[in-house]
Design an enzyme around this catalytic site. Sequence first.
Site, PDB file in Angstrom:
ATOM      1  CG  ASP A  16      -2.070   0.935   1.134  1.00 55.65           C
ATOM      2  OD1 ASP A  16      -2.262   1.520   0.050  1.00 55.65           O
ATOM      3  OD2 ASP A  16      -2.782   1.114   2.140  1.00 55.65           O
ATOM      4  CG  ASN A  64      -7.193  -2.586  -6.274  1.00 57.77           C
ATOM      5  OD1 ASN A  64      -6.267  -3.326  -6.017  1.00 57.77           O
ATOM      6  ND2 ASN A  64      -7.579  -1.637  -5.435  1.00 57.77           N
TER       7      ASN A  64
END
Length: 236
Positions: A16, A64
């Site tokens: 991340d 995503n």
Amino acid sequence: MADEYKIPRHVAIILDGNGRWAKKRHMPRNFGHKAGADNLEKITEDAWHMGIKYLTVYAFSTENWKRSVEEVTGIMTILRDFLKKSIESANKNNMRVRVIGDRTRLDNDIVQAIEKLEEASAPNTGIQLVIALNYGGRDDITRAVRGIVKDAKDGIINPEDITEEFISSRLDTKDIPDPDLLIRTSGEIRISNFLPWQISYSEFYFCDTLWPDFSKEDLQKAVDYYNGRDRRYGGV
Ligand code: FPP
């Protein structure tokens, strides 16, 4: 006597912070994803030198797809390059690569590249890099349940066959031991649907470093943290 220093057999990482890393540099988000993919290559080698046998990374989640078309297209381009390059690096470094997640939504050429890489690297006995692509833990469990119910309907399995081990064997991660250590970079304290079944007994390590900056020293710190823990698996 000091306890022996333990190297986790399986480390899972939620990569991340690529977007924030790029923003800090006034660059587009995909610049951060490219830096993230380059760092994955480096950290995989570092992990292997440290004695880690399995490294599973969350590269693209089922959620995503909600990102902009530009970003998704950019990530897929980076992924194509990564898969192509990995055939060479896998054989050079004796690395085995596997991909978990639902492949049905991925472009055909990507699926073919994955199959080629998995097949070419299958005999390799070094680190196993497991890439989670269009992966969601709930989706993994849902697909497994669907398959189990179908087999039950066809009379192949009975209710008493369904043990925890059996369920594990129907998930995308079959044959891969559960993660010992889960790392999430860039300061978020969330699991985000990553391996919910498999991380039931994992140690969690969260750090503020953005993924492209995550270094061998950061990985070492996570393993040191893991060593400070007393893993009791519910016993005393
Ligand atoms: C998280 O950062 C990163 C992603 C969702 C994508 C990760 C993609 C790669 C490392 C490149 C392609 C994959 C491989 C395996 C080569 P973020 O965008 O959520 O960052 P932010 O939270 O700072 O916005």
